[in-house]
Design a protein around this motif. Structure first.
Motif, PDB file in Angstrom:
ATOM      1  N   ILE A  73       0.839  -1.201   0.000  1.00 20.92           N
ATOM      2  CA  ILE A  73       0.000   0.000   0.000  1.00 20.92           C
ATOM      3  C   ILE A  73       0.871   1.246   0.000  1.00 20.92           C
ATOM      4  O   ILE A  73       1.832   1.335   0.770  1.00 20.92           O
ATOM      5  CB  ILE A  73      -0.926  -0.004   1.248  1.00 20.92           C
ATOM      6  CG1 ILE A  73      -2.067  -1.011   1.045  1.00 20.92           C
ATOM      7  CG2 ILE A  73      -1.468   1.395   1.549  1.00 20.92           C
ATOM      8  CD1 ILE A  73      -2.940  -1.215   2.277  1.00 20.92           C
ATOM      9  N   ILE A  94      -5.018   5.708   1.504  1.00 21.31           N
ATOM     10  CA  ILE A  94      -4.455   4.895   0.402  1.00 21.31           C
ATOM     11  C   ILE A  94      -4.526   5.646  -0.934  1.00 21.31           C
ATOM     12  O   ILE A  94      -5.576   6.172  -1.308  1.00 21.31           O
ATOM     13  CB  ILE A  94      -5.199   3.548   0.264  1.00 21.31           C
ATOM     14  CG1 ILE A  94      -5.160   2.764   1.600  1.00 21.31           C
ATOM     15  CG2 ILE A  94      -4.592   2.706  -0.863  1.00 21.31           C
ATOM     16  CD1 ILE A  94      -5.924   1.443   1.571  1.00 21.31           C
ATOM     17  N   MET A  97      -2.635   0.659  -4.397  1.00 22.68           N
ATOM     18  CA  MET A  97      -2.581  -0.603  -3.683  1.00 22.68           C
ATOM     19  C   MET A  97      -2.319  -1.749  -4.657  1.00 22.68           C
ATOM     20  O   MET A  97      -2.961  -1.853  -5.700  1.00 22.68           O
ATOM     21  CB  MET A  97      -3.894  -0.852  -2.952  1.00 22.68           C
ATOM     22  CG  MET A  97      -3.798  -1.986  -1.962  1.00 22.68           C
ATOM     23  SD  MET A  97      -5.416  -2.583  -1.510  1.00 22.68           S
ATOM     24  CE  MET A  97      -5.965  -3.228  -3.052  1.00 22.68           C
TER      25      MET A  97
END
Ligand code: 4AD
Ligand code: MG
Length: 445
Positions: A73, A94, A97
């Motif tokens: 991530i 995030i 990912m």
């Protein structure tokens, strides 16, 4: 390239974009928002997937992540006092990912499992936060013990695991075939430690030891780790002085370094905080007197039977618990009867039925943590004791040499690592204190 960081160091990266690599501990889905609890071995952190801030395919992939899926991530680190985790209070928004593997259905879920099921899945159970906390504390205890000794002039000298003869009692030996000859797994490093002591003065060994214990208790393993110091020109009193410094230092170090882990374990540390020197000292004679007085005062017949003890018999765990309760501190019991102690223990002057031995009992029912003694250093006496115990002298000639060439009074002890971990972590059973427990009914995984 964004820096690859570990969760433990996250506070150093506030406001930065970083890359974390690990496993999905848990995931909650709120439609446009997903919360991924990511663990990487060093800690757990909350990562937030927000639909608007990610590529659509990646947000979609995140929604399919199962427990323990592995991921990489990249995102921005921000402070958020409400965010759970270890250390808590941090969150990663995030941006990108990458899924490394989507895990199959993970057998250990947040619901309750039976302990046998968990022990069968020990190789996976290690990932759970409680097990993680215990084994981190175990690692610190090992490190602390070794540092303390290294800094105090002790030298680590390794002792063999395959041995030609018994180190303790002959009933708990694991036998093996050594190229057609009988050999045994070491029950202790002590006998070799004594040779090393005469070469280096103050030594210790630390390694796995093996006892084919027929007992199925909360305190016994077949394979456990023991650290054993051995010191030249040391008396029983010197030994107790040294042990109390050593043991209290281990405890204070864990309290200082692992408040978060102890919180995960819900450990009430008030007893541990009191484990400061001096530790009380009580003779076996007095301990027996005390136990019988307690038994006399007790109304409950079952409890009475558990506490009653004849002079000359070894303590069971109810005895150890009761003695420790008097003091609420680790307590030394010394001068045990020679009949149930090892052959090498020095008899008390003028009272050969007892020996210069000492066990340290932990409070809160954890029982014997260390066992040690002064060693017999007279050649004729140790030969006599070995014979009385039925040990064939041929195999011990090298050990007897230590009494032939510059024999000196000396003493040492062994501390059981797993019992120490159980006590400090407040665990009811020893099986969780070692990565892969070996017990009467278990050698898998
Ligand atoms: O009292 P023990 O048997 O002492 C010795 O082996 C001596 N040779 C040590 C020495 O003087 N160098 O064992 C020492 C400690 C115990 O106090 C206990 O903490 C631990 O080792 N221990 C065990 N731990 C887990 N499972 C078992 N089966 C254990 N047996 C002993
Ligand atoms: Mg013992």
């Amino acid at each position: 390239m964004t820096p690859i960081v570990t969760i433990r160091d996250i506070a150093q990266h506030e406001g930065q974009v970083v890359t974390l690599r690990g496993w999905v501990y848990n995931r909650t889905d709120k439609g446009k928002l997903q919360f991924i609890q990511l663990r990487d071995g060093s800690g757990i952190i909350q990562c937030v997937a927000f639909k608007k801030e990610m590529a659509e395919a990646e947000f979609e992939a995140a929604s399919k992540l199962t427990q323990e899926s592995s991921v990489i991530i990249t995102g921005s680190v921000r402070k958020d006092p409400r965010a759970p985790g270890f250390p808590g209070g941090w969150e990663v928004g995030i941006q990108q990912m990458q899924v490394v593997q989507v895990a199959h259905e993970y057998p250990i879920t947040p619901k309750e499992h039976g302990v046998e099921f968990l022990m069968d899945h020990r190789h996976l159970w290690l990932r759970s936060s409680r097990q993680w906390a215990i084994l981190r504390i175990r690692a610190t205890i090992i490190n602390t013990m070794r540092n303390w000794l290294d800094n105090d002039g002790y030298m680590l000298v390794d002792t063999p695991i395959i041995t030609p003869s018994a180190g303790e009692d002959t009933t708990s030996l694991f036998e093996l075939d050594y190229h057609g000859e009988k050999a045994f797994l070491a029950q202790t490093g002590q006998l070799y430690n004594e040779a090393n002591m005469a070469a280096f003065g103050k030594v210790y060994c630390f390694g796995p030891t093996f006892r084919a214990e027929k007992s199925k208790t909360r305190r016994h393993l077949m394979e456990f780790w023991m650290l054993e110091p051995e010191m030249a020109f040391f008396s029983l009193e010197d030994l107790m002085d040294m042990e109390q410094q050593f043991v209290s230092h281990i405890i204070q170090s864990v309290l200082e370094k692992h408040p978060e882990e102890l919180k995960i374990l819900e450990r009430d540390t008030s007893h541990l905080e009191k484990a400061l020197p001096p530790f009380p000292r009580i003779s076996y004679d007095d301990a027996v007197k005390h136990l019988n007085e307690l038994a006399d005062k007790t109304e409950d017949p079952e409890q009475k039977a558990l506490l009653k003890i004849d002079w000359g018999t070894d303590f069971g765990s109810p005895h150890e618990t009761a003695i420790a309760e008097i003091f609420d501190k680790p307590v030394f019991v010394y001068h045990f009867p020679s009949v149930f102690k090892a052959f090498y223990m020095q008899p008390v002057e003028g009272r050969p039925e007892v020996c210069r031995s000492v066990d340290l009992l932990a409070p809160e029912g954890y029982g014997e943590i260390t066992g040690g003694s002064e060693r017999i250093y007279d050649l004729a006496l140790i030969e006599e004791r070995a014979k009385q115990m039925g040990l064939g002298l041929e195999a011990y000639q090298w050990y007897l040499d230590l009494r032939r060439y510059g024999s000196v009074p000396h003493a040492g002890f062994g501390i059981g690592l797993e019992r120490t971990v159980a006590w400090i972590c407040g665990l009811p059973h020893i099986r969780e204190t070692i990565p892969y427990a070996r017990m009467l009914n278990r050698k898998y995984p």
